[in-house]
Design a protein around this motif. Structure first.
Motif, PDB file in Angstrom:
ATOM      1  N   ALA A  76       0.787  -1.436   0.166  1.00  0.00           N
ATOM      2  CA  ALA A  76      -0.417   0.192  -0.122  1.00  0.00           C
ATOM      3  C   ALA A  76       1.161   1.116  -0.194  1.00  0.00           C
ATOM      4  N   ALA A  77       1.653   0.928   0.925  1.00  0.00           N
ATOM      5  CA  ALA A  77       2.736   2.332   0.763  1.00  0.00           C
ATOM      6  C   ALA A  77       3.619   2.712  -0.456  1.00  0.00           C
ATOM      7  N   VAL A  78       4.323   1.548  -1.128  1.00  0.00           N
ATOM      8  CA  VAL A  78       4.791   1.097  -2.154  1.00  0.00           C
ATOM      9  C   VAL A  78       4.289   1.612  -3.689  1.00  0.00           C
TER      10      VAL A  78
ATOM     11  N   GLU B 100      12.379   3.746  -2.488  1.00  0.00           N
ATOM     12  CA  GLU B 100      13.841   4.987  -2.779  1.00  0.00           C
ATOM     13  C   GLU B 100      14.756   4.489  -3.687  1.00  0.00           C
ATOM     14  N   LYS B 101      14.261   2.760  -3.923  1.00  0.00           N
ATOM     15  CA  LYS B 101      15.313   2.477  -5.175  1.00  0.00           C
ATOM     16  C   LYS B 101      14.065   2.907  -6.230  1.00  0.00           C
ATOM     17  N   GLY B 102      12.742   2.321  -5.773  1.00  0.00           N
ATOM     18  CA  GLY B 102      11.990   3.217  -7.028  1.00  0.00           C
ATOM     19  C   GLY B 102      11.235   1.854  -7.554  1.00  0.00           C
ATOM     20  N   ILE B 103      11.076   0.955  -6.065  1.00  0.00           N
ATOM     21  CA  ILE B 103       9.829  -0.307  -6.443  1.00  0.00           C
ATOM     22  C   ILE B 103       9.130  -0.314  -7.012  1.00  0.00           C
ATOM     23  N   PHE B 104       7.707  -0.447  -7.393  1.00  0.00           N
ATOM     24  CA  PHE B 104       6.358   0.196  -7.523  1.00  0.00           C
ATOM     25  C   PHE B 104       5.869  -1.183  -7.600  1.00  0.00           C
ATOM     26  N   GLY B 105       5.980  -2.347  -7.799  1.00  0.00           N
ATOM     27  CA  GLY B 105       5.041  -3.295  -7.638  1.00  0.00           C
ATOM     28  C   GLY B 105       5.970  -4.808  -7.755  1.00  0.00           C
TER      29      GLY B 105
END
Length: 201
Positions: free
Chosen positions: A44-46, A169-174
């Protein structure tokens, strides 16, 4: 950055596509000699950080096609699945802490992750409920008491939160996302590419 033989595995403990890909990921690691680092995430946060939204909030037509797609994959992979699980979505904090605790105890994180994913998509158990988490671990032959006790430690809770913060921070989105060095493979349907990449290293 990951070492060439390290797979950084970013996933939500209730991700259907992580469930569909999990056994194959373990097989790929065993076949190629790669090491998996597990990063359980509060998706949810991601999603919020990525400006996206979770599958549970998809419109009905997209939900219908998503379930059909998951069912096709489950049939292809000969995996059981309930595409309308009783406890989805639920908070993932406990499941994340249990996965981190299993590492702290030197246990087999792959087995623990597999058990938690099956809790949602096979056994209709609630991964936000300690009793249900204990039950799903025991179903896979994993002694639950010590893991659940350690999951309550403040250091474990902090590490679980840090996993999500670092992924954002790394940019993971899924979920699931598999990372080797600078190479990202998003989705269990890219696991063949992941295997090929490791074979060519």
């Amino acid at each position: 950055m990951s070492a060439p033989n390290v797979i950084d595995y970013y996933f939500a403990p209730m991700s259907g596509y992580a469930y569909l890909g999990h056994a194959r990921l373990l097989d790929i690691a065993a076949d190629t000699g790669a090491v998996i680092r597990y990063h359980p995430l509060d998706m949810a946060a991601v999603f919020a950080a990525a400006g996206s939204f979770p599958p549970a909030k998809y419109p009905e037509i997209r939900q219908t096609h998503r379930k059909a797609d998951m069912k096709r994959w489950a049939v292809k992979l000969e995996l059981p699945i309930n595409t309308t699980p009783a406890f989805w979505p639920v908070p993932m904090d406990l499941a994340c802490r249990v996965i981190v605790a299993s590492q702290a105890l030197g246990g087999d994180q792959g087995e623990v992750v597999g058990a938690i994913l099956k809790a949602v998509w096979v056994h209709d158990l609630n991964i936000s409920d300690q009793g249900d988490v204990g039950k799903t671990l025991e179903l896979d032959g994993i002694v639950a008491d010590e893991i659940l006790n350690v999951a309550g430690d403040s250091a474990v809770a902090s590490q679980a939160k840090a996993e999500t913060a670092e992924a954002i921070e790394k940019g993971i989105f899924g979920s699931p996302t598999y990372v080797i060095g600078d190479d990202w493979f998003f989705g269990q349907d890219r696991l063949a590419f992941l295997r090929g990449h490791l074979k060519n290293l």
